[in-house]
Design a protein around this motif. Structure first.
Motif, mmCIF file in Angstrom:
data_model
loop_
_atom_site.group_PDB
_atom_site.id
_atom_site.type_symbol
_atom_site.label_atom_id
_atom_site.label_comp_id
_atom_site.label_asym_id
_atom_site.label_seq_id
_atom_site.Cartn_x
_atom_site.Cartn_y
_atom_site.Cartn_z
ATOM 1 N N LYS A 2 17.222 15.352 24.586
ATOM 2 C CA LYS A 2 17.800 16.664 24.904
ATOM 3 C C LYS A 2 16.767 17.696 25.209
ATOM 4 O O LYS A 2 16.205 17.558 24.621
ATOM 5 C CB LYS A 2 18.592 17.256 23.647
ATOM 6 C CG LYS A 2 20.194 16.815 23.260
ATOM 7 C CD LYS A 2 20.872 17.816 22.236
ATOM 8 C CE LYS A 2 21.852 18.784 22.945
ATOM 9 N NZ LYS A 2 21.918 19.521 21.715
ATOM 10 N N GLN A 38 19.785 23.168 18.531
ATOM 11 C CA GLN A 38 20.367 22.798 19.137
ATOM 12 C C GLN A 38 18.953 20.927 18.829
ATOM 13 O O GLN A 38 19.631 20.634 20.311
ATOM 14 C CB GLN A 38 20.056 23.227 20.853
ATOM 15 C CG GLN A 38 20.978 24.496 21.306
ATOM 16 C CD GLN A 38 22.665 24.235 20.751
ATOM 17 O OE1 GLN A 38 23.011 22.926 21.877
ATOM 18 N NE2 GLN A 38 23.240 24.438 20.174
ATOM 19 N N ASP A 271 21.615 17.172 28.510
ATOM 20 C CA ASP A 271 21.865 15.584 27.355
ATOM 21 C C ASP A 271 21.564 14.652 27.793
ATOM 22 O O ASP A 271 22.301 13.753 28.885
ATOM 23 C CB ASP A 271 23.029 16.204 26.869
ATOM 24 C CG ASP A 271 23.688 15.930 25.422
ATOM 25 O OD1 ASP A 271 22.206 14.686 25.160
ATOM 26 O OD2 ASP A 271 24.302 15.932 24.638
ATOM 27 N N LYS A 273 21.840 10.301 27.888
ATOM 28 C CA LYS A 273 22.375 9.892 26.628
ATOM 29 C C LYS A 273 22.384 7.723 27.295
ATOM 30 O O LYS A 273 23.422 8.382 28.341
ATOM 31 C CB LYS A 273 24.225 9.669 26.293
ATOM 32 C CG LYS A 273 23.500 11.208 25.205
ATOM 33 C CD LYS A 273 25.002 11.833 24.445
ATOM 34 C CE LYS A 273 24.770 12.423 22.950
ATOM 35 N NZ LYS A 273 26.558 13.250 23.001
#
Length: 411
Positions: A2, A38, A271, A273
């Motif tokens: 992140k 976060q 983000d 991924k």
């Protein structure tokens, strides 16, 4: 992984002479908490860390304390690029020391474009993102001066120089991306401090033109389609560029002036991924209310009374536009806000200005005028012929641009 994108902190900025250190400290305390809550892995800061090239000791203390705190909190990477307000040499001075904390500082364009490509590694040690950390590109870094150039030619050559620099850096990033292919798709993230064509500004936000003649606005075309996200700084309004949502200004985290008072501020959280990148805007709270009040005396007094009933602690900018000329406007307002949490930062009395500056086309104080406005008024005052003005304005703009780019901290 992140990643948080922010920019244009302008630590040390004043508001009509009022120091705002408490406001900056409140923002950084909030940002620290956000990074922890976060679970942010990397922080990207796209320029204008400080408001001036000679930041105060208090401004420096706020900056370094924040970096120490977030690096101790588990944040793995910080990438900081300089903006046009920053001194490249001042920002870069502790870069070797900060590197030990995984804080990468890019104060000026490097002679080796590879220096501006940074690999962000995850907890496993594998590269999870590649950042093209391009700082504000100064005129002298990207353009060769040619005799007899027009303002238009200079603007075009600047845009070409900016494009060429980004092209070199992105090519290196893409080469690294290909080498890391065995670990899966790795996103490439660009950084920049520049004025993108079509970008929105607000009156009084302090955003100044970057280059001579204000012509060097770049288009989104300088960023390759293969780039997954571009983290920009310079413009204070949070916005995307040219309809491309992934090319984005985070905007300033606190309002730089009353024109931004009602603007929702934000940071961007990315983000990553498995090579896929998504992002969301995260609103920044208001740490100090700014309120602009405009109208005749009755309107002004009524609005202040309303604010008092709500226990407001706003800083006020007041503009009187009534037809009468009240002799005790300032005293009346000061008495009304006494013993409240409110502060008067500025009072403008349009009627007095109009009476005092009869010969001006517009009733403006020197504080209201830009340096360009003052120069144009001088040309008018001295009755300079129109055919001579183009060359004089060009020379003047070059001088101002050089003064803005001068690194006063360099030896």
């Amino acid at each position: 992984m992140k990643i948080l994108h922010t920019s244009d902190w302008h630590i040390g900025r004043l508001l009509y002479g009022r120091k705002r250190y408490d406001e900056f400290e409140a923002f950084f305390a909030w940002l620290e908490q956000l990074i922890v809550s976060q679970k942010i892995d990397a922080l990207l800061v796209a320029g204008d860390i400080f408001d001036t090239t000679l930041p105060s000791n208090r401004a420096q203390e706020i900056y370094y304390r924040f970096l120490c705190n977030v690096c101790a909190s588990g944040l793995r990477h910080v990438v900081i690029t300089a903006g046009n307000h920053d001194s490249p040499s001042f920002l870069s001075a502790p870069k070797d020391l900060l590197r030990a904390l995984n804080v990468h500082v890019l104060g000026a364009a490097s002679k080796e474009p590879n220096d501006e490509v940074i690999e962000l590694k995850g907890s496993s040690g594998k590269v999870e993102a590649i950042v093209c950390a391009v700082p504000y590109l100064r005129d002298r870094d990207i353009r060769t001066v040619k005799a007899g150039e027009s303002i238009a030619d200079k603007g075009l050559n600047l845009v070409k120089g900016i494009g060429s620099h980004y092209d070199e850096v992105f090519k290196i990033a893409q080469e690294k991306q290909i080498k890391q292919k065995k670990y899966g798709d790795i996103p490439v993230i660009g950084m920049g401090h520049l004025f993108a064509a079509g970008g929105k500004t607000i009156d009084g936000d302090g955003v100044r033109d970057l280059y001579v003649g204000s012509l060097a606005y770049v288009g989104k075309e300088i960023f390759p389609d293969t780039v997954d996200y571009v983290a920009l700084g310079h413009l204070h309004v949070p916005q995307s560029v040219g309809g491309a949502e992934h090319i984005r200004y985070s905007g300033s985290p606190i309002p730089m002036g009353y024109g931004e008072a009602n603007q929702e501020k934000s940071v961007v959280i990315l983000d990553v991924k498995k090579g896929d990148l998504k992002f969301d805007l995260y609103p920044v709270p208001c740490f100090q209310s700014l309120k602009r009040i405009k109208g005749d005396l009755e309107d002004i007094l009524q609005e202040i009374e309303d604010l008092k009933r709500n226990n407001s602690s706003a800083w006020l900018e007041i503009e009187y536009t009534g037809k009468k000329i009240p002799g005790n406007l300032k005293e009346t307002i000061e008495i009304l806000v006494a013993d409240t949490g409110m502060e008067i930062r500025r009072i403008k009395n349009r009627r007095v200005l109009e009476r005092m500056i009869k010969k001006s086309r517009e009733a403006k104080t020197l504080e209201d005028l830009s340096v360009g406005d003052v120069f144009n008024q001088l040309l008018e005052t001295h009755e300079v012929e129109s055919d001579q003005r183009v060359e004089l304005i060009q020379a003047y703009q070059e001088i101002v641009a050089l003064l803005h780019e001068e690194d006063t901290m360099a030896e």
